[in-house]
Scaffold this active site. Structure first.
Site, PDB file in Angstrom:
ATOM      1  N   HIS A 124       0.822  -1.206   0.000  1.00 17.30           N
ATOM      2  CA  HIS A 124       0.000   0.000   0.000  1.00 17.30           C
ATOM      3  C   HIS A 124       0.861   1.263   0.000  1.00 17.30           C
ATOM      4  CE1 HIS A 124      -3.447  -2.580   0.804  1.00 17.30           C
ATOM      5  NE2 HIS A 124      -4.235  -1.528   0.662  1.00 17.30           N
ATOM      6  N   HIS A 173       0.594  -2.972   9.382  1.00 23.29           N
ATOM      7  CA  HIS A 173       2.026  -2.826   9.152  1.00 23.29           C
ATOM      8  C   HIS A 173       2.695  -2.083  10.298  1.00 23.29           C
ATOM      9  CE1 HIS A 173       2.562  -4.302   5.051  1.00 23.29           C
ATOM     10  NE2 HIS A 173       1.459  -3.672   4.696  1.00 23.29           N
TER      11      HIS A 173
END
Length: 210
Positions: A124, A173
């Site tokens: 991302h 993350h």
């Protein structure tokens, strides 16, 4: 020639930093900013998920098709549009491959969606760079009217920042994964630009050129 050398230099610096960071954070317990960042990221799961979805494959495919349509309709934007599509596809596959090289485990405090792939590096964050930030730059460095450039470019840049934040807010993350994704995205743009050469400065969004 000098610009290509400069882009290659950027590529090598980012690529080396990417590998060094990945080796440093993979297969070890999170520490420093990785251990602390989740507590300050905040939780707005609805907004975070919308931002995250904007870099999932259905949206990326739609954006890619829009870029292809733009390439067909406008000669002045053609090289930039095709460059972005090819770069996104190649970087996408490269990112997936590199995740399996570093094999970093995801955080265990995820919300909304449990990611099953490895964490380093963040796809991302990479897409935020090579899709939203790159197009922000394309628009800013075009000859479109100032009102268009200074509206769309900041919005696209801010959206990319939001995508990166969303990965922390959703617990998908660690910050170092996001840094790695940004390094990978920057390296991809630099290498791609060194290969493609100068990208023409577009004068209009649709010029009707065949």
């Amino acid at each position: 020639m000098r610009r290509r050398v400069a882009y290659l230099a950027i590529f090598f610096v980012c690529a080396i930093a990417y590998v060094l960071l990945g080796n440093a954070v993979s297969h070890v317990a999170p520490s420093g900013i990785d251990a602390a960042a989740r507590s300050v990221a905040g939780e707005s799961p609805g907004l975070a998920w919308v931002l995250t979805e904007s870099c999932l494959w259905p949206v990326l495919v739609v954006l890619g098709l829009c870029a292809i349509v733009l390439a067909i309709r406008s000669r002045s934007w053609r090289k930039r549009a095709l460059f972005s599509v090819i770069l996104t596809v190649v970087a996408w596959q490269t990112s997936d491959l590199l995740k399996n090289v570093f094999e970093r485990r995801r955080p265990d405090y995820w919300i909304v969606h449990h990611e099953t792939t490895f964490a380093y590096s963040s796809g991302h964050a990479m897409f935020a760079v090579i899709v939203y930030w790159l197009w922000a730059w394309f628009v800013l460095r075009s000859d479109l009217p100032d009102a268009v450039r200074f509206t769309i470019a900041p919005l696209a840049f801010a959206w990319g920042c939001g995508v990166i934040w969303s990965r922390l807010a959703l617990g998908a993350h660690y910050p170092s994964d996001l840094a790695g994704g940004m390094l990978l995205g920057t390296a991809a743009i630099a290498l791609g630009t060194s290969i493609a050469g100068p990208l023409r400065r577009p004068a209009a969004l649709i010029d009707g050129s065949p």
